[in-house]
Motif scaffolding. Structure first.
Motif: not given
Length: 722
Positions: A234-245, A405-422
């Motif tokens: 049973h492997v637990c973690g982010e969906a970004a690792a599904i393709d590599l696994v 002034e950090d809030l806008v950037q934080l919202k951008e970071i949180l809204s981005e898709a997590v890059p897949p684990v390569k």
């Protein structure tokens, strides 16, 4: 001159470079070998007769229609010289086979002998993915849980035994048996590096699988995923690792079943920043990315009459748990938490709102360079997800920033898709290094590792993990006579190489070990000056943390060399006492900060930390360090500039805290003391700088330089005229 010209002509010929490559000389080795060969010819008082004749023929026949000699005739002599300085060229085929890392699944024949069922539990923080995997672990006849932290392994160990399922705990420093007679229980909770790939289990749980991409520790997740002998994994973690696994399991002929989970409680990103510590509410957690910020923020909070808990990475596990318990206790007056990203995993916390004090942090890239960049989406989501934990008193989580002034950037970071684990990490095994040493008996361990990495071949789904820490320790103990296997074990010891006291202790351990003298409890007490008193300032607290790491190091080595480190039980007892002493220091951390400041020079404030406070505007800056931690001039310039930028921000948020003048002197003190501590500045230099600065201000010439500077400028002008 003629000889040098022909040697350079030889070096540039494509045919020669091709021949070199066929004989194991890649571009880097070919260049190094040629430089040495050229130096040998040009600086030797005499060369061998056959080489002398060849050189004579080449030089004397230059320009002839049918020359007797040609520069290509030098190649046999060049190759002979190259093999003298690179002995591995004689056994290059064998070394290439040993360092061929293209088929890691074949390293685990026991796992390949069974058909395993792989189940991927994918979801964000606080989605219940690990809970469902653990339920299957509890119902199995036998099982193993592999986690990234001692705290997580300890939590599963406790829960499993509380559920009347006997479970052992195995970490690098500790073995706790569920059975009184020390018989191995059918269930084990361990840190991932400690999992056995030989023992059969019904169920295995691999937590935080996305860490398979970690530049330093990724190899441990790769080893567990490919090597565990379990009917169900049973492997637990982010969906970004599904393709590599899925791709990795395709190479083993095993299918992956994916179960997706959604967050159990809502998480809202607020439209406003905190802006002032006056706006704190019970259940708030301020996340900082440096110890300096932890100290500064916690003091400002307590200056407002509020109590706060403090958690950061170098604290012992017991102290972290004690601080977490204090924060979670509804009857405790402590309702605010100040923490680093150490809260991202391993601790159950009742947090209402996460407040990012900064959205940039230092990281180490795959080249071993220190970078300062915005926090990645994966980490931001993991930290933010700690708010509103399911089952806590806060059924909705909130996240915001300290500064607007950090809030806008934080919202951008949180809204981005997590890059897949390569790719998945790999690390050379002791057996591979031993085979290298058989072929290269005169090479140092550090050189063996370098040669291994340079020759290694990896599939596109894998990468070789960063081995700088290993090489640092290998170089440090190279002069100590140890057999290769013992040397390898010492170099894999888990320690922070930025801690001089811990590194010095490892050196002393290795030296005494080489003399076959056991490292006794009495010896360790003398070395650490045990017993130790409660800390009176931050510097003493940092030292106590280092001593705790030394005890951890002793315990880690005691499970690998039991005869030489015989007093593990006694050391564990005093480590628990030391944990209690550190807890006292952390509970009084603001008093320690004040004591540190009063002990500093007048008008300054000392803050001891690993990292300088980070400017949120200093994005994408890179700090490069050599592997001994010495910073480059670029690093120093950033270190000097960043606190100033942070101070400018701090002035705005400290309306009801320290006065602007106090804050400015506070900032100056932290920079001056850090430079003093790092050896970049002496007290005499500091007094001289202060005197010059005052003289310049009195003369109205701030920044114009001294008479010596004017003279230097005049000299420079003279040089330009010439």
């Amino acid at each position: 001159g003629e000889v040098l010209k022909n040697l350079n002509k030889f070096y540039k010929r494509k045919e020669i470079q091709r021949l070199g490559a066929e004989n194991g000389l890649d571009a880097r080795l070919f260049h190094q070998a040629f430089i040495s060969f050229r130096k040998y010819i040009m600086e030797s008082s005499s060369v061998s007769a056959d080489l002398h004749i060849i050189l004579n023929d080449i030089c004397c026949d230059a320009g002839k229609v049918c020359p007797v000699g040609h520069v290509d005739d030098l190649f046999p002599f060049f190759l002979r010289h190259a093999k003298q300085i690179f002995p591995m060229l004689d056994c290059m085929d064998d070394l290439r086979k040993i360092s061929d890392l293209r088929l890691p699944p074949n390293w685990y024949p026991d796992a390949r002998a069974i058909q395993r069922k792989i189940i991927f539990h994918a979801g964000p923080t606080n989605s219940g993915k690990t809970y469902h995997a653990i339920q299957r672990f509890l119902s199995a006849k036998s099982g193993i849980y592999c986690g990234p932290l001692k705290l997580l392994a300890h939590e599963i160990f406790q829960k499993t035994n509380d559920a009347n399922v006997p479970c052992d705990l195995v970490t690098g420093e500790e073995r706790v048996y569920a059975n009184e007679d020390a018989r191995q229980a059918p269930h084990i909770a361990c840190t991932i590096e400690m999992c056995s790939t030989n023992t059969p289990y019904e169920v295995a749980v691999i937590d935080e699988i996305q860490m398979i991409r970690d530049p330093a520790r990724g190899w441990a997740w790769t080893r567990a995923l490919l090597g565990l002998c379990a009917e169900e994994i049973h492997v637990c973690g982010e969906a970004a690792a599904i393709d590599l696994v899925t791709e990795l399991m395709y190479t083993t002929g095993e299918e992956v079943e994916v179960r997706n989970y959604k967050r159990l409680t809502p998480l809202a990103v607020l439209d406003y920043a905190l802006e002032s510590l006056d706006n704190l509410r019970p259940g708030d957690c301020i996340v900082c990315f440096s110890k300096n910020d932890i100290y500064s923020v916690s003091r400002q909070i307590e200056a407002r009459g509020l109590e706060c808990a403090v958690i950061y990475g170098s604290l012992p596990p017991g102290t972290k748990l004690e601080q977490a318990k204090k924060f979670n206790d509804p009857d405790d007056p402590c309702k605010i938490l100040v923490a680093t990203d150490a809260i991202g995993m391993g601790l159950n916390l009742c947090i209402r709102r996460i407040i990012f004090n900064s959205i940039v942090k230092p990281t180490i890239n795959e080249k071993g360079e220190k970078e300062i960049d915005s926090i990645p989406t994966s980490q931001a989501l993991q930290i933010a997800g700690r708010a509103g934990r399911f089952g806590s008193s806060f059924q909705q989580g909130e996240v915001t920033t300290m500064y607007r002034e950090d809030l806008v950037q934080l919202k951008e970071i949180l809204s981005e898709a997590v890059p897949p684990v390569k790719a998945a990490g790999l690390h050379p095994t002791p057996e591979q290094i031993e085979m290298f040493a058989y072929h290269l008996p005169d090479a140092t361990l550090s050189n063996l590792i370098d040669i291994f990495v340079s020759l290694s071949q990896v599939d596109g789904m894998y990468f070789v993990c960063n081995i700088d820490d290993f090489k640092f320790l290998a170089d440090m103990i190279q002069h100590i006579p140890l057999n290769l296997r013992s040397r390898y074990v010492f170099c894999t010891a888990p320690l922070n190489r930025k801690e001089p006291f811990v590194c010095t202790t490892l050196l002393k351990f290795a030296r005494q070990f080489s003399r076959n003298e056991p490292l006794t409890f009495d010896w360790l007490c003398r070395h650490t000056k045990w017993p130790l008193a409660a800390p009176k300032n931050i510097k003493e607290l940092v030292h106590l943390e280092a001593v705790h790491d030394v005890f951890d190091l002793y315990l880690w080595l005691s499970y690998r060399f039991m005869d030489m480190f015989p007093d593990a039980a006694l050391v564990r007892d005093i480590q628990k006492k030391l944990d209690d002493i550190i807890q006292i220091g952390v509970r009084n951390i603001t008093k320690l900060i004040r004591a540190s400041q009063s002990a500093a020079a007048p008008g300054t404030a000392e803050v001891v930390a690993e990292d300088f406070p980070l400017s949120r505007t200093k994005k994408d800056a890179r700090v490069t360090s050599d592997r001994h931690g010495a910073k480059s001039p670029e690093a120093l310039s950033i270190a000097v500039e960043a606190p100033a930028l942070r101070r400018a921000k701090n002035v705005r948020v400290s309306r009801s805290g320290m006065r602007q003048e106090d804050l400015k002197s506070y900032g100056r003190g932290s920079l001056a003391n850090r430079l003093l501590r790092e050896g970049l500045l002496t007290q005499e230099m500091l007094r001289q700088l202060e005197s010059e600065w005052q003289d310049q201000h009195r003369n109205g010439r701030y920044g114009s330089g001294s008479k010596r500077d004017d003279q230097h400028s005049s000299n420079e002008t003279g040089k330009k005229r010439k």
